[in-house]
Design an enzyme around this catalytic site. Structure first.
Site, PDB file in Angstrom:
ATOM      1  N   TYR A  55       0.822  -1.215   0.000  1.00 18.94           N
ATOM      2  CA  TYR A  55       0.000   0.000   0.000  1.00 18.94           C
ATOM      3  C   TYR A  55       0.849   1.254   0.000  1.00 18.94           C
ATOM      4  CZ  TYR A  55      -3.934  -3.038   1.347  1.00 18.94           C
ATOM      5  OH  TYR A  55      -4.905  -4.020   1.401  1.00 18.94           O
ATOM      6  N   ALA A 232     -16.360  -2.355   1.025  1.00 17.46           N
ATOM      7  CA  ALA A 232     -17.764  -2.504   1.412  1.00 17.46           C
ATOM      8  C   ALA A 232     -18.616  -1.324   0.969  1.00 17.46           C
ATOM      9  CB  ALA A 232     -17.862  -2.670   2.927  1.00 17.46           C
ATOM     10  N   GLY A 236     -17.550   5.155  -1.987  1.00 13.69           N
ATOM     11  CA  GLY A 236     -18.495   6.255  -1.880  1.00 13.69           C
ATOM     12  C   GLY A 236     -19.665   6.200  -2.834  1.00 13.69           C
ATOM     13  N   VAL A 296     -12.011  12.105   9.306  1.00 18.08           N
ATOM     14  CA  VAL A 296     -12.732  11.814  10.543  1.00 18.08           C
ATOM     15  C   VAL A 296     -14.240  11.819  10.331  1.00 18.08           C
ATOM     16  CG1 VAL A 296     -13.201  12.646  12.887  1.00 18.08           C
ATOM     17  CG2 VAL A 296     -10.840  12.530  12.043  1.00 18.08           C
ATOM     18  N   GLN A 298     -15.929  10.942   7.707  1.00 14.89           N
ATOM     19  CA  GLN A 298     -16.267   9.665   7.065  1.00 14.89           C
ATOM     20  C   GLN A 298     -16.237   8.531   8.079  1.00 14.89           C
ATOM     21  OE1 GLN A 298     -13.550   9.148   3.813  1.00 14.89           O
ATOM     22  NE2 GLN A 298     -14.517  10.726   2.544  1.00 14.89           N
TER      23      GLN A 298
END
Length: 322
Positions: A55, A232, A236, A296, A298
């Site tokens: 990542y 998941a 968005g 934060v 989100q």
């Protein structure tokens, strides 16, 4: 925060019911924003944090070390290593750097797995990994060797629990049987792409497949296997008009499921994202969501899913839609 348990017989490693994914921490999510999210997650009772040695190598200028290195700096600055459960992954890093992926992924040979475990621990600033995943399949390496290698990390005290990601159910079943026969610890958690919408039949996700009905059936029958779901919230797409559905989910059945999702969210006074997460947490088998957030606010929206109560009628409506 609600807790779940990884490992055999429900007697293993305790983790928070929401896992914080850190894929873009250190690349597209800068250090101050990432630290703020991490701080809020721990403040809210979150303990489970997910990263990988890849990542995010695909971001311009990225090498794959950024997320682990940032987490290492955060852990050192906050002195919270003993309060969190760290998960990272091995097997998917391009080898050599810049090579075509996934054709030239590093794989799961003993040399790679052990060397990369040491490198991940060095970047994270820790002497052990709580959860270590085989990131993608490596059919060049015999399953017996993979099982033995991951088990050796547990025996040496370097890893507590081992799992896999982006693997076919039959491969994991075979690996777990090999481990059982040999008296070795085996894969006890699996991380797969999973969300409320269902992909159209035959949709191609490359090396990162959507969870299959076979996988869910396997996990439903084996309570010693924990399922985690990534992507998941579809980056968005459930709530943002500027984020179209990924093409694999763009079919008439999705529109019907989205309509029911919207109705349920409105009845509960919640957001569609929160309903998706609550649905995963209360599904059969239960799924532990891996959150991909960059701020934060989100994260706070996602935390609200823990308070939602999906009764049997609402769950049934969500399940059968589409």
């Amino acid at each position: 925060m609600e807790q779940r348990t990884l490992s055999d017989g429900g007697s293993g490693l305790g983790v928070s019911a929401l896992c914080l994914g850190t894929m873009y921490f250190g690349t597209t999510v800068d250090e101050p924003a990432a630290f703020a999210v991490l701080d809020r997650f721990v403040e809210a009772g979150g303990t489970f944090i997910d990263t990988a040695n890849t990542y995010s190598f695909w971001v311009p200028g990225g090498t794959g070390e950024e997320s682990e290195s940032l987490l290492g700096r955060w852990l050192a600055s906050r002195s919270v290593r003993d309060q969190v459960v760290l998960a990272t992954k091995v097997g998917a890093l391009p080898d050599p750097p810049g090579a075509a992926w996934p054709e030239h992924a590093e794989g799961l040979s003993r040399g790679v797995v052990r060397a990369q475990a040491e490198a991940s621990m060095r970047r994270l600033g820790t002497d052990h990994l709580d959860v270590y995943y085989a990131h993608i399949e490596d059919r060049r390496t015999p399953l017996d060797d993979t099982v033995a290698t991951f088990a050796s990390l547990i025996a040496d005290g370097l890893v507590r629990v081992v799992g896999c990601s982006n693997h076919a159910a039959w491969r994991v079943a075979a690996a777990r049987q090999i481990a059982h026969t040999a008296g070795l610890p085996g894969f006890t958690c699996v991380q797969q792409r999973h969300t409320y919408l269902q992909p159209r039949p035959g949709a191609d996700f490359g090396a990162n497949p959507h969870i299959s009905d076979e996988w869910l059936d396997y996990a439903r029958e084996d309570p010693d296997l924990t399922v985690l779901g990534y992507s998941a919230l579809l980056s968005g797409a459930y709530t943002r008009s500027d984020r179209p559905l990924p093409e694999q989910y763009d079919h008439p059945g999705s529109q019907r499921r989205l309509a029911v999702l919207s109705d349920v969210a409105r009845e509960l006074g919640a957001t569609p994202n929160q309903v998706v997460l609550a649905w995963l947490l209360r599904s059969d088998p239960p799924v532990l969501p891996v959150l991909g957030v960059s701020s934060v606010p989100q994260l706070d929206e996602c935390l609200g899913a823990l308070d939602l109560k999906l009764d049997d009628e609402l769950r049934h409506r969500l399940d059968v839609a589409g």
